[in-house]
Design a protein around this motif. Structure first.
Motif, PDB file in Angstrom:
ATOM      1  N   ASP A   1       1.779  -1.083  -0.289  1.00 18.07           N
ATOM      2  CA  ASP A   1       3.183  -1.365  -0.560  1.00 18.07           C
ATOM      3  C   ASP A   1       3.253  -1.867  -1.987  1.00 18.07           C
ATOM      4  O   ASP A   1       2.911  -3.010  -2.271  1.00 18.07           O
ATOM      5  N   LEU A   2       3.641  -0.986  -2.905  1.00 16.29           N
ATOM      6  CA  LEU A   2       3.508  -1.298  -4.325  1.00 16.29           C
ATOM      7  C   LEU A   2       4.791  -0.950  -5.056  1.00 16.29           C
ATOM      8  O   LEU A   2       5.263   0.182  -4.980  1.00 16.29           O
ATOM      9  N   TYR A   3       5.344  -1.915  -5.774  1.00 17.16           N
ATOM     10  CA  TYR A   3       6.569  -1.718  -6.538  1.00 17.16           C
ATOM     11  C   TYR A   3       7.670  -1.129  -5.653  1.00 17.16           C
ATOM     12  O   TYR A   3       8.381  -0.207  -6.058  1.00 17.16           O
ATOM     13  N   GLY A   4       7.751  -1.627  -4.422  1.00 22.12           N
ATOM     14  CA  GLY A   4       8.823  -1.200  -3.540  1.00 22.12           C
ATOM     15  C   GLY A   4       8.640   0.180  -2.923  1.00 22.12           C
ATOM     16  O   GLY A   4       9.546   0.696  -2.281  1.00 22.12           O
ATOM     17  N   LYS A   5       7.471   0.768  -3.127  1.00 22.00           N
ATOM     18  CA  LYS A   5       7.215   2.068  -2.507  1.00 22.00           C
ATOM     19  C   LYS A   5       6.035   1.956  -1.553  1.00 22.00           C
ATOM     20  O   LYS A   5       5.167   1.098  -1.715  1.00 22.00           O
ATOM     21  N   LYS A   6       5.986   2.861  -0.580  1.00 26.71           N
ATOM     22  CA  LYS A   6       4.780   3.012   0.210  1.00 26.71           C
ATOM     23  C   LYS A   6       3.925   4.080  -0.448  1.00 26.71           C
ATOM     24  O   LYS A   6       4.387   5.187  -0.711  1.00 26.71           O
TER      25      LYS A   6
ATOM     26  N   VAL B   1      -8.327 -11.580  -5.148  1.00 20.17           N
ATOM     27  CA  VAL B   1      -7.118 -11.953  -5.874  1.00 20.17           C
ATOM     28  C   VAL B   1      -6.023 -10.917  -5.614  1.00 20.17           C
ATOM     29  O   VAL B   1      -4.834 -11.251  -5.525  1.00 20.17           O
ATOM     30  N   GLY B   2      -6.442  -9.674  -5.485  1.00 19.35           N
ATOM     31  CA  GLY B   2      -5.473  -8.643  -5.100  1.00 19.35           C
ATOM     32  C   GLY B   2      -4.858  -8.947  -3.754  1.00 19.35           C
ATOM     33  O   GLY B   2      -3.637  -8.842  -3.575  1.00 19.35           O
ATOM     34  N   LYS B   3      -5.689  -9.358  -2.795  1.00 20.26           N
ATOM     35  CA  LYS B   3      -5.179  -9.664  -1.456  1.00 20.26           C
ATOM     36  C   LYS B   3      -4.313 -10.927  -1.448  1.00 20.26           C
ATOM     37  O   LYS B   3      -3.377 -11.041  -0.663  1.00 20.26           O
ATOM     38  N   ALA B   4      -4.652 -11.890  -2.311  1.00 25.09           N
ATOM     39  CA  ALA B   4      -3.945 -13.169  -2.290  1.00 25.09           C
ATOM     40  C   ALA B   4      -2.468 -12.992  -2.618  1.00 25.09           C
ATOM     41  O   ALA B   4      -1.619 -13.760  -2.153  1.00 25.09           O
ATOM     42  N   GLY B   5      -2.146 -12.012  -3.454  1.00 26.21           N
ATOM     43  CA  GLY B   5      -0.750 -11.668  -3.659  1.00 26.21           C
ATOM     44  C   GLY B   5      -0.041 -12.379  -4.794  1.00 26.21           C
ATOM     45  O   GLY B   5       1.015 -11.939  -5.234  1.00 26.21           O
TER      46      GLY B   5
ATOM     47  N   GLU C   1      -5.208  -3.210  -3.835  1.00 28.59           N
ATOM     48  CA  GLU C   1      -5.026  -4.135  -2.709  1.00 28.59           C
ATOM     49  C   GLU C   1      -3.545  -4.371  -2.436  1.00 28.59           C
ATOM     50  O   GLU C   1      -3.186  -5.208  -1.605  1.00 28.59           O
ATOM     51  N   GLY C   2      -2.688  -3.674  -3.171  1.00 28.20           N
ATOM     52  CA  GLY C   2      -1.263  -3.813  -2.934  1.00 28.20           C
ATOM     53  C   GLY C   2      -0.579  -4.882  -3.777  1.00 28.20           C
ATOM     54  O   GLY C   2       0.575  -5.204  -3.562  1.00 28.20           O
ATOM     55  N   ASN C   3      -1.298  -5.409  -4.763  1.00 33.09           N
ATOM     56  CA  ASN C   3      -0.731  -6.438  -5.628  1.00 33.09           C
ATOM     57  C   ASN C   3      -0.458  -5.830  -7.010  1.00 33.09           C
ATOM     58  O   ASN C   3      -1.386  -5.589  -7.787  1.00 33.09           O
ATOM     59  N   GLY C   4       0.813  -5.588  -7.307  1.00 33.82           N
ATOM     60  CA  GLY C   4       1.168  -4.929  -8.568  1.00 33.82           C
ATOM     61  C   GLY C   4       1.554  -5.887  -9.670  1.00 33.82           C
ATOM     62  O   GLY C   4       1.894  -5.458 -10.773  1.00 33.82           O
ATOM     63  N   ASN C   5       1.466  -7.198  -9.413  1.00 32.49           N
ATOM     64  CA  ASN C   5       1.919  -8.188 -10.394  1.00 32.49           C
ATOM     65  C   ASN C   5       0.787  -8.618 -11.312  1.00 32.49           C
ATOM     66  O   ASN C   5       0.304  -9.741 -11.253  1.00 32.49           O
ATOM     67  N   VAL C   6       0.359  -7.700 -12.154  1.00 33.92           N
ATOM     68  CA  VAL C   6      -0.793  -7.945 -13.013  1.00 33.92           C
ATOM     69  C   VAL C   6      -0.361  -7.903 -14.475  1.00 33.92           C
ATOM     70  O   VAL C   6       0.324  -6.971 -14.901  1.00 33.92           O
ATOM     71  N   VAL C   7      -0.764  -8.921 -15.223  1.00 36.54           N
ATOM     72  CA  VAL C   7      -0.579  -8.929 -16.678  1.00 36.54           C
ATOM     73  C   VAL C   7      -1.967  -8.805 -17.302  1.00 36.54           C
ATOM     74  O   VAL C   7      -2.869  -9.580 -16.976  1.00 36.54           O
ATOM     75  N   LEU C   8      -2.141  -7.826 -18.182  1.00 36.75           N
ATOM     76  CA  LEU C   8      -3.432  -7.620 -18.856  1.00 36.75           C
ATOM     77  C   LEU C   8      -3.526  -8.535 -20.063  1.00 36.75           C
ATOM     78  O   LEU C   8      -2.585  -8.603 -20.861  1.00 36.75           O
TER      79      LEU C   8
END
Lengths: 304, 304, 304, 304
Positions: B3-8, B164-168, B194-201
């Motif tokens: 479930d990423l950026y509001g899409k499946k 960290v991906g799972k932690a959300g 892992e379904g976590n799209g809130n990543v800042v590089l």
């Protein structure tokens, strides 16, 4: 006796007989603990302004030198020269003697290329900077160009540094792609020791493991150098970018970090260029970039 | 099913039985020829905005996270938090678990450090980002922080990336000091998978031969990454600088090159800091820097 | 109180109250001017021999650990284990948990892979070394393997270093691809500080600009480390080579330079391998290499 | 028309009018897809042996060139020349023109230095190799030396490569400290294209982040080059070592990896040397090393 920045200077070791010099007009510069001396801003505190004809590098205005990677023909150069002048460039750049990794690549037009640059300079009024590769060529360059460039691959060609120092024209001294900031400053020291203080240091990217860019522009190294020397600093965003899409951002970053000058490759038809076709800007893109540079320069209290 | 950026999303190999999925609400993302997929701006064209509480990273405003290298005590953190907020910072940074090169260096306060950050957050309203080092610590971090940071030394600790991906929580993902841009993007891909799209590089300097700076800030690599991903990009000017005098210039360069966020070390008394004392700014210097950042951001059509 | 190499040791700062310790059986090791202490051959002058079951690393015999990059199935591992034993290898290597740059690459069989290694060990009598990636996995590893490997990407995962130190099994500690020799020695110091002195340092190539090889094997760094530590040194010629054709030469170079151990990838059908297919040797090529290593070892006064 | 390895060669682009050449004694070498051609062992399959007077490099015997970093005076050079000859060296090395990072360091004796080398050569029968830095010096070098060396800092001084190609003496071509293997081979291509096929490639260490050694000897790059070219390969263990204690191990590693030649700095009193005092061997240490090299060479089917 060096005649440097309007002073008579003797660079001496502490144990030499310089103590007998009693002429008060002579400055005795004792060899320092730091590896370099004449380029240091501990020795000369005021920033040096390098004059290339009537263009002053190291003053408040960010100076932009632009033009093709290689001189290909007269029409190409004059077209570009007019375009970059119109957009705000102050110096024309162009390669006549080309240091190519492969002997099978276009090696440049040689003296004929310098003659074309000279004509473009006369037509536009822009002074010209071009790269010299051979100790035997200083006389030819003095006939045609206003500033000699030492390229990254000859950055530690010490005989060339000495000859260019003797030639007396202003020098655009690129950093070797594996040179530390200290080694870079020492290459300038070679030129100053010949009595030629008109040196601009040019960061053009270092060799690292990263391959997403052609070289890694070392903004930090550029700033570190600026903190230690009175010489003006130039940045070349074209070579480290390797790709057109990156050039604007690297140019703006360099100005924001304090560069006094930029060296940018522009070609009327980049896709047909005989060298560096991937990284040269079109005249249109260059004009957009100049406007962005001017806005940025204003925001940090400079002009462009 | 991600479930990423509001899409499946289903990430699949071409030869898998994804073709049987007929639910039109599910997007099938076939594994691409490029090594990464979910982080690519070919797959997701609109730039991602990462929300940390009510701070939005990746929008027009350049977000600044500031605070001490290491949490030392409550007074230190609250003093700095108030000062950086006043100057314009939007996020508080501080290290509680410290990845130190030497086992004899200060290793951080651990959970107690996180509690102090939480209190400073409550007092100032600033959300908090702090570095997590161990797969076993995600629950603790979720109690105290608003954004988890993966440090350069754990950039390829793949089990940590997965946890960290799972932690959300939103993630600030530093580039490993020897990672290429492609490898960096792939570390983010681990988290998105892992379904976590809130990543800042976050670019924080790479290892090169140059020693005039602590690391070489790779502005070119940062720009190259930005051209390939929809994720926001942060720059950390403090670690590559290694010296206070360089931090302003590197911060300004990063903003000029397009950084969406900055991560800056500020300490009330840098000379007494238990770590990184050479590179932390005083609150006064940080305030001057914020004003310079704001002026620069305006010149390039952003705010700060 | 550390129990290290048969001594009780207290590592202390000069200003601490260790002076009150009067028990003559306790050695007080004052924190040194050098950044590391316990790994230094100034502190422990005799070379350390690390025992893995009945194999001794750091003695006159050059120890060779060989096996597949990744455990794929039981037949593969047992075939290789028998072949490398026959050729002269003393330890079986194989990856069950794989640190892969891409999340889309084969991630290893996990615990099932360790079980296969254990069975191969029982069948051949070879002790087993395998890489651990997660602090939560030490108990699982203790059930199946004889030596834990820390990989290059976790070389500065300090929590993992501490857990592996506590676990007590011998450790094969790879150098991080961007770690200096000093930083590498400090990662070992982390393990020794937990009371585990059975550490073998493993050079596996560093990140440089050169792309003709996968990594640059740093023979000089390996020798520099050996001059400073009592710990045995291993070289991994497979990863820096990246290509099968280079592995023999790099292995021989490492032995000539003084390596105590080699770690070599061997696969029954390298072209079908799920990882590192380019660099794994066939059993036949490995046998040829072992014969070359033995001849070379004899010439320098060692055996293999 | 090149006259190379006893053949007449035309290097041509496929689209040129070479097809009209019907003289069967002329080999037409069509410009290849690989960036280099004449140095490739696809073009010339048999390994090239380079003759320096009656010493053959590239044959079964590992050739050792030894001598001081810089020529300081006649006694120094003759003492060393006799000592290294006695120990088994076949060529005398010594610097007369010195490429020094700092203009304040000893710059070498120039032509007087070459004269001293010539006298040492006459006295001992050892042929001489010395570094040339300036395109204007080829005639002077032809009077005194038997092999010209191109140093790392002039590795991409393309005009110098061309002049040395024309001069016709055998060339010892060092790899630039930031040159890839491909770029290194291309610098040799420049020399071969002038009709001079007597080139020995010399690995001398590359620039990396590691500072425990002066440079990182790239044994892998050396092996990768050897797999692609028919030219003999030399290794210089002295410069990458930077410290005397490392030289033996690096020399042995290079021989084990397949080097055809070694270049080693030896000084009668290293601690008094005007340059590189840290890394030069004493004659006694060199003799020990020669014996180790001979034993190793025998073990791998060569002599020394």
């Amino acid at each position: 006796f060096l005649d440097l920045y309007g002073k008579k200077v003797v660079v001496a070791w502490p144990d030499e007989y310089v103590l007998n010099i009693t002429d008060p007009s002579i400055e005795i510069s004792v060899k320092p603990k730091k590896p370099y001396q004449l380029v240091s801003n501990e020795w000369k505190k005021d920033p040096t302004k390098v004059k290339v004809k009537d263009v002053e590098i190291g003053d408040n205005k960010v100076i932009v030198a632009a033009g093709p990677c290689a001189v290909e023909d007269e029409e190409q150069v004059i077209t570009v020269a007019k375009a970059v002048k119109r957009a705000g460039a102050s110096i024309l750049r162009g390669g006549a003697y080309k240091p190519r990794t492969s002997p099978y690549s276009f090696q440049g037009l040689g003296e004929k290329g310098l003659q074309i640059l000279k004509r473009a300079s006369e037509e536009t009024g822009l002074p010209v900077v071009s790269e010299i590769m051979d100790t035997r060529d200083t006389e030819i360059f003095k006939k045609y160009v206003d500033m000699m460039q030492i390229g990254a691959r000859n950055a530690q060609n010490f005989d060339l540094l000495k000859e260019v120092g003797k030639a007396g024209l202003p020098v655009l001294l690129k950093r070797g792609m594996a040179n530390t900031v200290e080694e870079w400053l020492l290459t300038a020291e070679y030129i100053l020791l010949e009595g030629n203080g008109n040196v601009v240091l040019c960061e053009r990217g270092i060799r690292t493991f990263e391959k997403a860019t052609r070289f890694t522009i070392d903004i930090g190294g550029m700033v570190a150098a600026k903190l230690q020397t009175h010489l003006p600093i130039c940045a070349d965003p074209s070579h480290p970018a390797g790709k057109r899409e990156l050039v604007h951002s690297l140019a703006l970053a360099a100005v924001a970090a304090g560069a006094d000058m930029l060296l940018i490759e522009v070609h009327p038809h980049p896709e047909k260029a005989l060298s560096d076709s991937e990284q040269q800007l079109t005249p249109e893109s260059f004009e957009v970039l100049m406007n962005r540079i001017k806005a940025l320069a204003n925001a940090i209290g400079r002009t462009a």
